[in-house]
Design a protein around this motif. Sequence first.
Motif, PDB file in Angstrom:
ATOM      1  N   ALA B 122      71.976 -15.810 -14.037  1.00 47.21           N
ATOM      2  CA  ALA B 122      72.639 -14.994 -13.020  1.00 47.21           C
ATOM      3  C   ALA B 122      72.544 -15.653 -11.647  1.00 47.21           C
ATOM      4  O   ALA B 122      73.529 -15.722 -10.894  1.00 47.21           O
ATOM      5  CB  ALA B 122      72.012 -13.596 -13.000  1.00 47.21           C
ATOM      6  N   ALA B 123      71.358 -16.188 -11.350  1.00 50.07           N
ATOM      7  CA  ALA B 123      71.175 -16.809 -10.035  1.00 50.07           C
ATOM      8  C   ALA B 123      72.036 -18.062  -9.900  1.00 50.07           C
ATOM      9  O   ALA B 123      72.607 -18.326  -8.829  1.00 50.07           O
ATOM     10  CB  ALA B 123      69.697 -17.144  -9.841  1.00 50.07           C
ATOM     11  N   ALA B 125      74.910 -18.563 -11.382  1.00 42.12           N
ATOM     12  CA  ALA B 125      76.290 -18.088 -11.216  1.00 42.12           C
ATOM     13  C   ALA B 125      76.527 -17.611  -9.788  1.00 42.12           C
ATOM     14  O   ALA B 125      77.558 -17.903  -9.178  1.00 42.12           O
ATOM     15  CB  ALA B 125      76.574 -16.958 -12.209  1.00 42.12           C
ATOM     16  N   GLU B 126      75.546 -16.892  -9.272  1.00 38.25           N
ATOM     17  CA  GLU B 126      75.674 -16.371  -7.909  1.00 38.25           C
ATOM     18  C   GLU B 126      75.772 -17.510  -6.894  1.00 38.25           C
ATOM     19  O   GLU B 126      76.628 -17.519  -6.007  1.00 38.25           O
ATOM     20  CB  GLU B 126      74.449 -15.509  -7.593  1.00 38.25           C
ATOM     21  N   GLN B 128      76.727 -20.557  -7.499  1.00 42.19           N
ATOM     22  CA  GLN B 128      77.982 -21.296  -7.650  1.00 42.19           C
ATOM     23  C   GLN B 128      79.160 -20.514  -7.076  1.00 42.19           C
ATOM     24  O   GLN B 128      80.129 -21.098  -6.610  1.00 42.19           O
ATOM     25  CB  GLN B 128      78.226 -21.610  -9.129  1.00 42.19           C
TER      26      GLN B 128
END
Lengths: 365, 706
Positions: B122-123, B125-126, B128
Motif C-alpha cells: 500500500a505504501a 502504491a501511495e 508511486q
Amino acid sequence: MRARLPQSARFLPWLVSALLLWTGSMAASQTLSVQPLRVIGSLPATDWEAYRFRFVEDNGRVVDTANGQISHSEGQGYGLLLALAAADRRSFEQIWNFTFTELLIRDDGLAAWKWDPNGKPRVTDRNNATDGDILIAYALAKAGSAWQEPRYTKAAQNLARAIGKSTFARSGRSLVLLPGAQGFGSGERPDGPVVNLSYWVFEAFPVLAALAPEYEWDRVWRDGVLLLQQATSGRIRLPADWISLENGLQPKPADGFPPEFGYNSLRIPLYLLRAGMTDLEWLRALKQRWSAESEGVAVVNVVTGQVRERLNDRGYGILPAALACALEGTPVPAPLRAFEPGHYYPSTLHLLAKSLLGEKYPQCV
Amino acid sequence: MRLVGSAITIAVLILGFAAIAQQTGPGGTRTPAETPPPPTPGSPPAAGSQPQVDESALRYFASQGDTRRVNAEIARLRALYPNWTPPSDLSQLSAGAAAAPDPIVERLWNLYREDRIAEVRAAIAERQASDPNWKPPEELVTALETVEARRRLINASDTGQWRTVLSVATESPNLLTCMNVDVLWRVAEAFARTDQPTRTRDVYTYILTNCSNPGERLATLQKALTLLPEPQVADLLQFERKTGETPDDFGSIRDELARRRVERASLDSKTIASAEDLAVVERLIRNTNEAGPVLILGWYNFHHGNPARALELFKTAIDRNGGTKAAEGYAMSLRALNRLAEAEAFAYEWRERAPENMKIYLDVATALLSQDPPPRLEPQVVARIVPVVMAQRFSDGAQALGWYAYNTEQIRTARDWFRTALTWKADDEPSAYGLALSTQRLNERAAFNAVVAQWRNRSQRIADLADGVVPATARQPLAPRTLASTPVETAPTLVQPRSTPRPMAVERVEVEQPLPRTEQAVRRRQSEARSALGRSCAMTQNPNRLSGDSALTRGWCLMEINRPLEAVAAFDQAMATGSSRVREEAAYGKSLAYLRKNLTSQAAIAAAEAPQTRARQVELGASILTQRALAAYRDKRYVETLLALSERARLVPEQNDLLLIRGWSYYNLGQYADAEKVFRAVQRTGYSEEASAGLNAIREAVSPVN
C-alpha cells in the motif's frame, strides 16, 4: 418468449447492443444497454474513510461485521470497487494484496469465497462465489485502466477468463451464470441449473468482455435480463434469490432455499441503475412497491407476497431513493445522503448507491 | 495440462537435476542459469552447509550506511539462525553508500520485517501515486514477491489446490531453497497429489542432497513415508549423512519400514519376514508400551504356525490395551491350540465389542459344539450359545446345534435346528443331510420326502439315504461338517421355506429359545393364546361367529399350532368385527401367517390392510422382501432378487447371508465386479467360506483356468 435482437455494430458493441424485449405481461418494448460508469472519483473521501476505518483491516481484509467477522470474495470485491470510487490507491493495493494471497488460490483461477479468522485453514470453504469473482475482476479492470497499472489489468484478465471458462453454462437455449463453478449445474442438483439473478453485476459485463472476448459475455448479460423479466412477470413481481431453471423458460424458486426476494436480490435494482439499464419496466413496479406509502424495502415471500422482514437501515433506505432519483429525478432525502457505517452489508450498498448518485445523478444529492 | 507440464520442467530445472531434466523433454524455456538464485549472492554455490538466510534487509541497511540497523538486523538473524555468519562484503556495501537513507524505504523495510506485507504494498502504491517516477528498491520487490508467493503456495496447499501450488512454485523459483523446506515439502506433496510420484521423490532427493538441518532431513523422510511407495523411501535412505557435525539418524525410518514389512507378512502365511525385520519389531515391543507392534508379531506368529507364541503376544497386547483386535487374536490362538472351552468362555466376554469379536465367538462356539465325539458341555455354555446364534442368524451355528442335539438324542430339536440353518443358508447341504436324517429317524415321511426331492440331485449321501443305502436308525458317528469343510458350490440354488425351531433340551435343562425376529411377536401372543383357549383352537370351527377379540385370539392360537391358513380366516374375522387396535393386530397376524406359508404377495397386502406401527412396518416389510428376494433367487430371477434386496436394505441392514445371495445374483448376471465387491465385503466381516467360493468362481469366470 423470444427476444429479437438487432445486429450489433462491430465497434462499441455494448453501447449499441440494444435489445428489444417482449414479455408476456408487457406490451411495450424496451431498449436496453449498459452505460459505462467511470467509478473513480465518485465517492467522497470522508465516506470512504469511515467505511475503511470500520470494515477494512491493515492487512487488506474486508470484514463482514454481521457475519462472525468473516471475509468473503464479495466483500473484497466491494472493497476494491469502493476504494477505486474514492480514488484511494493505497487501500486498493492493500485490499488486493489480501485478496490475491489469501483467496485467489483455486486451481481454476477463481477466488475461494469464504475466509474465517478462526478457521484452520482460514479458507473454510474453497468454493467460489461468482458474484465475488465478477466484482473483483471488474474493480481490477477499472483500476488497471484508471491508474495505468498493468498488474491489475493482467489479474482482471486472468479472472475474467476463469469466470467465462468455469461459470457460464448452457440452460436450454440460454447461457447463464452459475453462482459457483461446482454444485449448481443441471447435472449437479435435481432442480439444476440454479442461478441467482443478483450475481449478474450488469455493469461489469462489457468491461470483462473486452478482457476475455473468447467468452459470450454479451449473451449471458442478455439472457440474464430475459430471465429477470420472466422471474418478475408473476403476480408478486419479485424474483426469488435462488431460482431453479429446471423447467427452462419457467423459472421457479430453487429447492432448499426460502422462496424469498431477500438480501441477495435487493442488489438487483442497484446493479441495474449502476449499469444505466433504467428502461427496464420492472424498476417502475419495484419503485412503487418500495415507496414509503407502500410496503418499503423488505424481505418478501415471492409466492404469497407476505412480508417477512422490513429493512429500515439507511443502506437499504437509499435504494428506493436512488430509484426515485433515476426514474423521476426526485432528490434524495437529506438524512439518506449522510453515510454512517452500520453493518457491513447495508453500509456497502449505501456507498455503492452514493457513488452512483455522485457520478450520474449529482442533481439528486 | 500445460500448466503442470511446465511446472515440472521448471521445477526440475530449479532443482538442478540435469539427468531428470533430460526426461522431461523440450519445453523448458528457462535456462539452468536461473537455478536457485541464492538470496546471498556471495555465498558459495554448494548450499547446504549453511541455512539460507534472507539477508535482503541487512544488505539494504548496509548499503545505506545505517550501522545501527545493520547491527540490529545481524542480532535478529543470529537469534533465528544460530549457525549463520554475517556476509563478509557488508563493509564494501556501506562504503559505497553515498546518499542519505531514504526514510520511506527504511519504513518499508521495517514493515516488511514485521511481515506487514499488504501495508508495504500500500505504501509503495501511495508513493508511486504521488511520484510516478519513484521506484521501490529491486531487492524489496523481489522480497515482497517471494513472501506473497509463499503465502499463496501455503494457502493453496492447505486447501488442496495442488495445481496452484505447482504454478506458484514455477513462477517463484526463489522459494525453492533450503530456507523454505516447508515449501519444498508442500511442492513434493503437490506432485504426489497430481500423480507425479517421481517428481515427489526428486524434491525429497533435492532436500536430502542440499539441505543440512538434521530435523528437517528426518522430517523429509517421514513425509516420504506417507506419500511414496516403500521401495522409494528405502532408496532415499542412501542420503543419510553418517559423519560431520550433525550426522543423521534415520534409524526410526528403517524401523518403520521393517515394521511395515512384518505387518504385511503377518497377514499372509506365505510371506516370510526376515530375521532382521522380526528383530526390529521385537525391539519396538521392548522399547515401547504400545500394543501395535505386539499385535503385529502376534498375527505373524498366528499365521506362521506358532499359535502358542501368538497367544502370549496377544495376552501382552490385551494388557497394553490392544482392545478388540488383541482379543480377537487371543481367541483365535486358543482355538488354533484346540483349547475350545477356554476360547468360548473368553470370546463370549468380548463378543459385543466389535463385529470381528462376534465372528470369532460364533466360530469358536460352533467348533466347540462340533467336536467328535460330542463333548459333554456345561448347560450354561449351550444356553448362552443359543441366543447368540439366533440373534446373529448364524447358519453354521444352527447346524452345529443340530448335530449336537442329534448326537445327544434330541432328534426333534435337531430337526428344527437343521431347518433353521437352511432358512438362513439355503444351500447348506450338511444341514439338509441333517434334516433328512432327523426326519427319517422321526419317521416323518412327508418331510423326509420333501428334503430328498429337493436335494437328491445335489447330494449323493441324501440320495443314498433315500435309497436305503445307509441305515439312519443307528446313532451316526458323525463328523459334523463344519464351516471349514463345507463343499464349495458355485452358487446356492435352493432356498427352503422357513421353519420354527423348537426349544432344545440340553442335559435336561430347558433352554429358552428365542425365535427369528418376525416370529417373536407370535411367540408372545402364543402364551396369551394358550392361557385363553388352551389347545381348543385345534378344533375346526367356523370363525364367523366369533367376536373381534376372540377371533384374534383364535388366530394367534392357530399360528401356534402352525395352521397359518386357518389363522388367516380367523384374523380376517377379527378385522371385520374388531376395534382399530384389534384390526391392527389382526393385519399383523395375517401377514405373519402368509409369510409362514411363503405367500409373500398376500402378506404384503395383509400388512397394508390396517395401519401398523413403524417398528412392525419395518419388521413385516423386511420379512416380505426377504422372502421375495429368496423366491426370485430360487427361480433364477436375479434382477428381481437384487431389487428386493435393495428395497429391504433400505429398511434394515443386510446381513451376511443375504449379502451372499446378492453376491451370487450379481455373479449370475455376469456383473463380476459388483459380485466381487460384495464377497469382499462379506469377507471383511470375517473369514467366510461362501464368500471365498464366490471369489473363486469369479476368478474362474473372468480368467478360465487353462
